[in-house]
Structure formats: structure tokens, C-alpha cells
Design a protein around this motif. Structure first.
Motif, PDB file in Angstrom:
ATOM      1  N   THR A  83     -12.298  12.273  21.243  1.00 55.06           N
ATOM      2  CA  THR A  83     -11.213  12.922  21.963  1.00 55.06           C
ATOM      3  C   THR A  83     -10.214  11.833  22.027  1.00 55.06           C
ATOM      4  N   ILE A 110      -6.384  15.437  21.795  1.00 56.45           N
ATOM      5  CA  ILE A 110      -6.994  16.127  20.580  1.00 56.45           C
ATOM      6  C   ILE A 110      -8.328  15.871  20.562  1.00 56.45           C
ATOM      7  N   ASP A 111      -9.111  16.945  20.153  1.00 54.19           N
ATOM      8  CA  ASP A 111     -10.397  17.124  20.020  1.00 54.19           C
ATOM      9  C   ASP A 111     -10.722  17.071  18.612  1.00 54.19           C
ATOM     10  N   ARG A 139     -12.443  19.988  16.726  1.00 56.57           N
ATOM     11  CA  ARG A 139     -11.930  21.233  16.427  1.00 56.57           C
ATOM     12  C   ARG A 139     -10.729  20.945  15.366  1.00 56.57           C
ATOM     13  N   PRO A 140     -10.481  21.944  14.348  1.00 54.81           N
ATOM     14  CA  PRO A 140      -9.331  21.829  13.379  1.00 54.81           C
ATOM     15  C   PRO A 140      -7.914  21.307  13.941  1.00 54.81           C
ATOM     16  N   GLN A 195      -5.325  22.267  13.430  1.00 58.27           N
ATOM     17  CA  GLN A 195      -4.229  23.331  13.782  1.00 58.27           C
ATOM     18  C   GLN A 195      -4.410  23.959  14.994  1.00 58.27           C
ATOM     19  N   HIS A 196      -5.669  23.883  15.769  1.00 56.56           N
ATOM     20  CA  HIS A 196      -5.820  24.039  17.202  1.00 56.56           C
ATOM     21  C   HIS A 196      -4.963  23.247  18.024  1.00 56.56           C
ATOM     22  N   PHE A 197      -4.882  22.012  17.733  1.00 52.34           N
ATOM     23  CA  PHE A 197      -3.933  21.198  18.674  1.00 52.34           C
ATOM     24  C   PHE A 197      -2.605  21.400  18.091  1.00 52.34           C
ATOM     25  N   ASP A 243      -0.896  24.037  17.233  1.00 51.75           N
ATOM     26  CA  ASP A 243      -0.763  25.419  17.798  1.00 51.75           C
ATOM     27  C   ASP A 243      -0.617  25.549  19.302  1.00 51.75           C
ATOM     28  N   ASP A 244      -1.611  24.753  20.113  1.00 52.20           N
ATOM     29  CA  ASP A 244      -1.248  24.270  21.369  1.00 52.20           C
ATOM     30  C   ASP A 244       0.114  23.726  21.698  1.00 52.20           C
ATOM     31  N   LYS A 292       2.753  24.090  19.766  1.00 51.01           N
ATOM     32  CA  LYS A 292       3.778  24.866  19.561  1.00 51.01           C
ATOM     33  C   LYS A 292       4.073  25.951  20.631  1.00 51.01           C
TER      34      LYS A 292
END
Length: 89
Positions: free
Chosen positions: A18, A57-58, A61-62, A64-66, A68-69, A71
Motif C-alpha cells: 500500500t 494505492i493498494d 488491486r488492479p 484501474q481501481h485507483f 477510476d477513484d 477520476k
């Protein structure tokens, strides 16, 4: 010299996958994305790199999740070109 306290859990979180940001610029966050995910980043607007965000950032997780958050905040948009370079608008 004055000693200051620090949050060891937060500062050493990268060892657990993380990465924590506090008022970090997009430039700083993209440096971590490049290091962790091997992506190249370009700015469509050079001023965008100086915007500041707080979050984390984890790595489990992909990416993309970070993204998109970020965004979702409304102050960040991105896309990938045909060469897999991430562009930030």
C-alpha cells in the motif's frame, strides 16, 4: 534538531503493498504508478501534474481501481493510447 513523531504504519505501508499519499501531486503519484506497474505517463496539459490528492494505492488491486477513484473526483481524467502510454488530461 527537533525530533518529530511519525506514523510508522503509514510510512512503512509500501512494504505491505500500500502506498499512502497526503496532498501529493499527480507527478508524485505517477512516479509510483510507473515504478509499481511499469507504465509511462504523459500529460495532455502540463499544469495537471501539479494538482494535489490524498489517498492510497493498494497494489493487490488492479491499477484501474485507483485511476477510476481519482477520476471520480472530477479533477482527473486519463486514457491509454495505442502504445500503452497513459495520458492525463
Amino acid at each position: 534538531m527537533q525530533a518529530t513523531r511519525f506514523d510508522a504504519e503509514e510510512l512503512l505501508a509500501w512494504r505491505e503493498g500500500t502506498y499512502v499519499f497526503h496532498a501529493a501531486t499527480i507527478d508524485e503519484m505517477c512516479a509510483v504508478l510507473k515504478r509499481w506497474y511499469g507504465i509511462n505517463v504523459m500529460y495532455d496539459n502540463v499544469n495537471t501534474g501539479q494538482r494535489r490528492f490524498t489517498g492510497y494505492i493498494d497494489k493487490s488491486r488492479p491499477m484501474q481501481h485507483f485511476l477510476d477513484d481519482l477520476k471520480f473526483t472530477g479533477h482527473f481524467d486519463y486514457y491509454f493510447d495505442n502504445d500503452s502510454v497513459m495520458h492525463i488530461r
